[in-house]
Scaffold this motif. Structure first.
Motif, PDB file in Angstrom:
ATOM      1  N   MET A 202     -18.262  20.073 -42.792  1.00 21.44           N
ATOM      2  CA  MET A 202     -18.272  20.799 -41.526  1.00 21.44           C
ATOM      3  C   MET A 202     -19.449  21.763 -41.472  1.00 21.44           C
ATOM      4  O   MET A 202     -20.190  21.804 -40.479  1.00 21.44           O
ATOM      5  CB  MET A 202     -16.949  21.550 -41.349  1.00 21.44           C
ATOM      6  CG  MET A 202     -16.953  22.597 -40.256  1.00 21.44           C
ATOM      7  SD  MET A 202     -17.140  21.893 -38.609  1.00 21.44           S
ATOM      8  CE  MET A 202     -15.489  21.276 -38.356  1.00 21.44           C
ATOM      9  N   ASP A 203     -19.644  22.535 -42.526  1.00 22.60           N
ATOM     10  CA  ASP A 203     -20.735  23.519 -42.545  1.00 22.60           C
ATOM     11  C   ASP A 203     -22.093  22.836 -42.400  1.00 22.60           C
ATOM     12  O   ASP A 203     -22.974  23.325 -41.683  1.00 22.60           O
ATOM     13  CB  ASP A 203     -20.702  24.332 -43.844  1.00 22.60           C
ATOM     14  CG  ASP A 203     -19.537  25.305 -43.898  1.00 22.60           C
ATOM     15  OD1 ASP A 203     -18.902  25.534 -42.844  1.00 22.60           O
ATOM     16  OD2 ASP A 203     -19.247  25.813 -44.997  1.00 22.60           O
ATOM     17  N   MET A 208     -26.906  21.280 -39.175  1.00 20.07           N
ATOM     18  CA  MET A 208     -27.794  20.239 -38.666  1.00 20.07           C
ATOM     19  C   MET A 208     -27.833  20.250 -37.138  1.00 20.07           C
ATOM     20  O   MET A 208     -28.890  20.082 -36.533  1.00 20.07           O
ATOM     21  CB  MET A 208     -27.347  18.868 -39.181  1.00 20.07           C
ATOM     22  CG  MET A 208     -27.547  18.680 -40.684  1.00 20.07           C
ATOM     23  SD  MET A 208     -26.845  17.117 -41.305  1.00 20.07           S
ATOM     24  CE  MET A 208     -28.015  15.940 -40.631  1.00 20.07           C
ATOM     25  N   MET A 209     -26.695  20.455 -36.516  1.00 25.39           N
ATOM     26  CA  MET A 209     -26.672  20.506 -35.057  1.00 25.39           C
ATOM     27  C   MET A 209     -27.403  21.738 -34.538  1.00 25.39           C
ATOM     28  O   MET A 209     -28.131  21.654 -33.539  1.00 25.39           O
ATOM     29  CB  MET A 209     -25.224  20.477 -34.559  1.00 25.39           C
ATOM     30  CG  MET A 209     -24.567  19.134 -34.764  1.00 25.39           C
ATOM     31  SD  MET A 209     -22.998  19.012 -33.875  1.00 25.39           S
ATOM     32  CE  MET A 209     -22.214  17.742 -34.859  1.00 25.39           C
ATOM     33  N   THR A 215     -25.522  23.046 -29.340  1.00 29.24           N
ATOM     34  CA  THR A 215     -24.597  24.171 -29.453  1.00 29.24           C
ATOM     35  C   THR A 215     -23.160  23.670 -29.428  1.00 29.24           C
ATOM     36  O   THR A 215     -22.706  23.106 -28.430  1.00 29.24           O
ATOM     37  CB  THR A 215     -24.808  25.177 -28.308  1.00 29.24           C
ATOM     38  OG1 THR A 215     -26.156  25.668 -28.360  1.00 29.24           O
ATOM     39  CG2 THR A 215     -23.843  26.342 -28.418  1.00 29.24           C
ATOM     40  N   ILE A 216     -22.433  23.859 -30.523  1.00 28.85           N
ATOM     41  CA  ILE A 216     -21.044  23.417 -30.624  1.00 28.85           C
ATOM     42  C   ILE A 216     -20.143  24.418 -29.909  1.00 28.85           C
ATOM     43  O   ILE A 216     -20.244  25.629 -30.120  1.00 28.85           O
ATOM     44  CB  ILE A 216     -20.615  23.296 -32.099  1.00 28.85           C
ATOM     45  CG1 ILE A 216     -21.497  22.282 -32.830  1.00 28.85           C
ATOM     46  CG2 ILE A 216     -19.144  22.898 -32.209  1.00 28.85           C
ATOM     47  CD1 ILE A 216     -21.336  22.320 -34.343  1.00 28.85           C
ATOM     48  N   GLU A 217     -19.270  23.898 -29.068  1.00 27.70           N
ATOM     49  CA  GLU A 217     -18.339  24.764 -28.342  1.00 27.70           C
ATOM     50  C   GLU A 217     -16.880  24.544 -28.738  1.00 27.70           C
ATOM     51  O   GLU A 217     -16.044  25.414 -28.503  1.00 27.70           O
ATOM     52  CB  GLU A 217     -18.509  24.544 -26.834  1.00 27.70           C
ATOM     53  CG  GLU A 217     -19.909  24.937 -26.344  1.00 27.70           C
ATOM     54  CD  GLU A 217     -20.098  24.732 -24.852  1.00 27.70           C
ATOM     55  OE1 GLU A 217     -19.354  23.909 -24.261  1.00 27.70           O
ATOM     56  OE2 GLU A 217     -20.986  25.386 -24.282  1.00 27.70           O
ATOM     57  N   LEU A 238     -17.748  18.946 -29.775  1.00 24.52           N
ATOM     58  CA  LEU A 238     -18.095  18.988 -28.360  1.00 24.52           C
ATOM     59  C   LEU A 238     -19.013  20.172 -28.135  1.00 24.52           C
ATOM     60  O   LEU A 238     -18.835  21.238 -28.729  1.00 24.52           O
ATOM     61  CB  LEU A 238     -16.856  19.150 -27.490  1.00 24.52           C
ATOM     62  CG  LEU A 238     -15.935  17.948 -27.271  1.00 24.52           C
ATOM     63  CD1 LEU A 238     -15.153  17.626 -28.537  1.00 24.52           C
ATOM     64  CD2 LEU A 238     -14.973  18.241 -26.131  1.00 24.52           C
ATOM     65  N   GLY A 239     -20.005  19.990 -27.257  1.00 24.78           N
ATOM     66  CA  GLY A 239     -20.873  21.105 -26.981  1.00 24.78           C
ATOM     67  C   GLY A 239     -21.889  20.791 -25.901  1.00 24.78           C
ATOM     68  O   GLY A 239     -21.775  19.810 -25.164  1.00 24.78           O
ATOM     69  N   ARG A 240     -22.917  21.639 -25.849  1.00 23.82           N
ATOM     70  CA  ARG A 240     -23.979  21.546 -24.841  1.00 23.82           C
ATOM     71  C   ARG A 240     -25.333  21.786 -25.483  1.00 23.82           C
ATOM     72  O   ARG A 240     -25.416  22.274 -26.607  1.00 23.82           O
ATOM     73  CB  ARG A 240     -23.767  22.569 -23.712  1.00 23.82           C
ATOM     74  CG  ARG A 240     -22.589  22.309 -22.824  1.00 23.82           C
ATOM     75  CD  ARG A 240     -22.477  23.390 -21.742  1.00 23.82           C
ATOM     76  NE  ARG A 240     -21.316  23.213 -20.915  1.00 23.82           N
ATOM     77  CZ  ARG A 240     -21.286  22.563 -19.756  1.00 23.82           C
ATOM     78  NH1 ARG A 240     -22.408  22.045 -19.286  1.00 23.82           N
ATOM     79  NH2 ARG A 240     -20.183  22.440 -19.074  1.00 23.82           N
ATOM     80  N   VAL A 241     -26.354  21.468 -24.717  1.00 28.45           N
ATOM     81  CA  VAL A 241     -27.700  21.884 -25.100  1.00 28.45           C
ATOM     82  C   VAL A 241     -28.188  22.890 -24.063  1.00 28.45           C
ATOM     83  O   VAL A 241     -28.020  22.669 -22.860  1.00 28.45           O
ATOM     84  CB  VAL A 241     -28.679  20.697 -25.202  1.00 28.45           C
ATOM     85  CG1 VAL A 241     -28.262  19.759 -26.321  1.00 28.45           C
ATOM     86  CG2 VAL A 241     -28.777  19.936 -23.890  1.00 28.45           C
TER      87      VAL A 241
END
Length: 243
Positions: A202-203, A208-209, A215-217, A238-241
């Motif tokens: 997870m870390d 890496m993301m 950006t992880i939400e 799940l996330g956005r850029v």
């Protein structure tokens, strides 16, 4: 020498993974629709779409979706099974996507279609490409195996019959990789395949993301929507850029 992912995703793959059915894909597509608040105006990329299970499920609900995969065999099945739906299926490598910058509102990467490459830089490049093809504030969903769950539940050897065809699978952990050896035997003889996927914690996935500008939400532990925990079956990001 061909890489494992250039050889393994053929007709025998469809037999080995026959349990990945359309009904499950429909349920997962419904969850994805809710989680990412998909709209009919969104252009969605199903990255590493395989036979298009999720691509087709979304297309049948009138979403605008494009499927991309490296396997021409799996893509041919996707095209056949999507007959009547306006879904483009594209042949391509996830490290060098054949799309212009900012082409999509949404990118999906499902069922551990990540970590295929031995070198971290190649897997990192996949995340960078997801960022590149997403529009500002575009959304993404990356569904990856949870290494802790894989280690706990690993079945070293299994054998079964499918339509009179014998399938043997051997699994093991080798360093940071989970390896699977597959033998398929029928009246045509025996074929052998290997799968080799790099496990990321997870870390490490979060780092890496972040490096790729993703950006992880939210992180779920399965498609039932349960929050991620150390022993969850999956890591669904799940996330956005934000550009």
């Amino acid at each position: 020498m061909p890489q494992w992912y250039e050889e393994s995703f053929g007709e025998d793959y469809l037999l080995v993974y026959k349990h990945r059915n359309r009904q499950n894909a429909s349920f997962e597509a419904e969850q994805i629709t809710r989680w990412l608040q998909l709209s009919k105006q969104d252009l969605i990329l199903d990255l590493c779409c395989g036979t298009g299970r999720h691509t087709i499920a979304l297309g049948r609900n009138d979403f605008r979706v494009v499927g991309l995969d490296l396997s021409k065999t799996l893509l041919s099945h996707a095209v056949s099974e999507s007959a009547g739906l306006p879904i483009p299926f594209v042949h391509g490598d996830m490290r060098t996507l054949p799309f212009m910058d900012h082409s999509f509102e949404v990118v999906l990467n499902l069922f551990t279609s990540f970590g295929y490459f031995t070198q971290d830089r190649d897997n990192q490049q996949v995340l960078a490409e997801i960022n590149r093809v997403l529009k500002p504030e575009g959304r993404f969903l990356i569904d990856f195996m949870n290494p802790e769950s894989v280690k706990r539940k690993l079945v070293p050897v299994s054998e079964r019959e499918e339509q009179g065809i014998h399938i043997r699978e051997e699994r093991k952990i080798a360093g940071d990789f989970v390896l699977k050896e597959i033998w398929v035997r029928d009246d045509k003889g025996e074929r052998h395949y290997q799968e080799r996927v790099k496990m990321y914690s997870m870390d490490r996935m979060e780092a890496m993301m972040e490096q790729a500008g993703l950006t992880i939400e939210q992180v779920y532990g399965n498609f039932r929507g349960e929050p991620y925990q150390t022993m969850s079956d999956r890591m669904i990001f799940l996330g956005r850029v934000y550009k």
